[in-house]
Design a protein around this motif. Sequence first.
Motif, PDB file in Angstrom:
ATOM      1  N   THR A 276      48.416  67.313  19.656  1.00 58.30           N
ATOM      2  CA  THR A 276      48.628  66.411  20.784  1.00 58.30           C
ATOM      3  C   THR A 276      49.010  67.255  21.986  1.00 58.30           C
ATOM      4  O   THR A 276      49.568  68.340  21.824  1.00 58.30           O
ATOM      5  N   THR A 324      53.084  57.375  29.562  1.00 58.47           N
ATOM      6  CA  THR A 324      51.771  56.765  29.795  1.00 58.47           C
ATOM      7  C   THR A 324      50.900  57.681  30.643  1.00 58.47           C
ATOM      8  O   THR A 324      49.700  57.860  30.383  1.00 58.47           O
ATOM      9  N   LYS A 327      49.750  60.543  28.499  1.00 60.76           N
ATOM     10  CA  LYS A 327      48.704  60.099  27.581  1.00 60.76           C
ATOM     11  C   LYS A 327      47.368  60.064  28.301  1.00 60.76           C
ATOM     12  O   LYS A 327      46.324  60.444  27.744  1.00 60.76           O
ATOM     13  N   GLU A 330      46.005  63.532  28.553  1.00 62.04           N
ATOM     14  CA  GLU A 330      45.384  63.967  27.303  1.00 62.04           C
ATOM     15  C   GLU A 330      44.009  63.323  27.116  1.00 62.04           C
ATOM     16  O   GLU A 330      43.060  63.990  26.678  1.00 62.04           O
TER      17      GLU A 330
END
Length: 386
Positions: A276, A324, A327, A330
């Motif tokens: 991640t 958020t 994310k 990513e």
Amino acid sequence: MMKNREIIVVGGGMVGALTALLLAKKGFVIHLVEKNPVQLPTDDAPFELRVSAFSAQSKNLLMQAGVWDDLPENRLCAYQGLQTWEVGSSKLKFDSTELGMQALGYIAENCWIQAVLWQALERLNNVYFYENSELLSVNNSDTGVSVLLTDEQLLKGDLLIACDGANSATRRLLDIGITAWDYRQHCMLINIKTDSAQQNITWQEFRETGPCAFLPLAENNASLVWYHSPAKIKQLQSLSNSQLKKQIELEFPTLNFDFEVIDKGSFPLTRRHAQTYHKGCAVLLGDAAHTINPLAGQGVNLGFKDVQCLVDLLLHSSDLPMPTLLKRYELFRKPHNLLMQSAMDLFYKGSKSDVSAVRLLRKTVLLAAQNSGQLKNRVMKYAMGL
């Protein structure tokens, strides 16, 4: 608003320093942690072994940061041509004039890029430096982050950006796993001084033992890149500079000039990809998140694309909760980086195969690519970030 919030950047290399500078110029308060002292190189020093090929997009980011013009002309080499082939095949050639560009890219020493970024950072009063420092611990949540340094200083911030390289200590402290494997090859870098004027073409020849490449450097300098087995590279590394020159003349692709070996070094090839890119209010950029086979020179350019993506999100999506926003970073970057990693792996493994059908396919693909007209140029523009 996100501006004026405090951000901790760990790692002051090219990716970390560029991130820090772009954000500091937009009003963020930056705490820059770097374990190694940064020294300004001199214009007349021998060329460093660690050089990178910077795409047009990467150059634009450095211009945006206001440091491109700070690079000395005698340490920067523009290249207009790029050629690749395997023994017995047609050359795949790219030329900047076909794209209406002054250059396909620029080759410079990593230390000079880092140095001019640090010089610019030192002129700002909203950047705080913690040199010769490392992280001892990280306290990370969805609302903020704090880190304890080796000198027992405690830093608090709204975001932690880890840019501390392939062996990222920050990534380990965050307990973010990686997928990794060894290519079972080493790469040797050899700096040479030639008896000819500065070259403007970079090239790469593919062999079953691994690629060989030529990178022009400023004035009459150049870098040779030699992939081979660990045992072979160890043997080459043990040679004197004059002995190494003889081996280059015997085994490396033909160089149409005389030269002198100035310096040499080697490293193993390993692929890594973080499982991640973010956790709580911490995020990985550049080599801390992904490393790639260096045969296409895309490593630093992928890292700079990470920088641009995260900076844009912090500037234009500041209403989002930090987890958020990270994310979203990513989702933008991980598939692209994985695709580039996989493409380079496929190309690399295919180039080393000695199966007749695979060799024929390679030659056919190179010939078709050379004759593909605008498709070839579109591929090059994509690699340049345009």
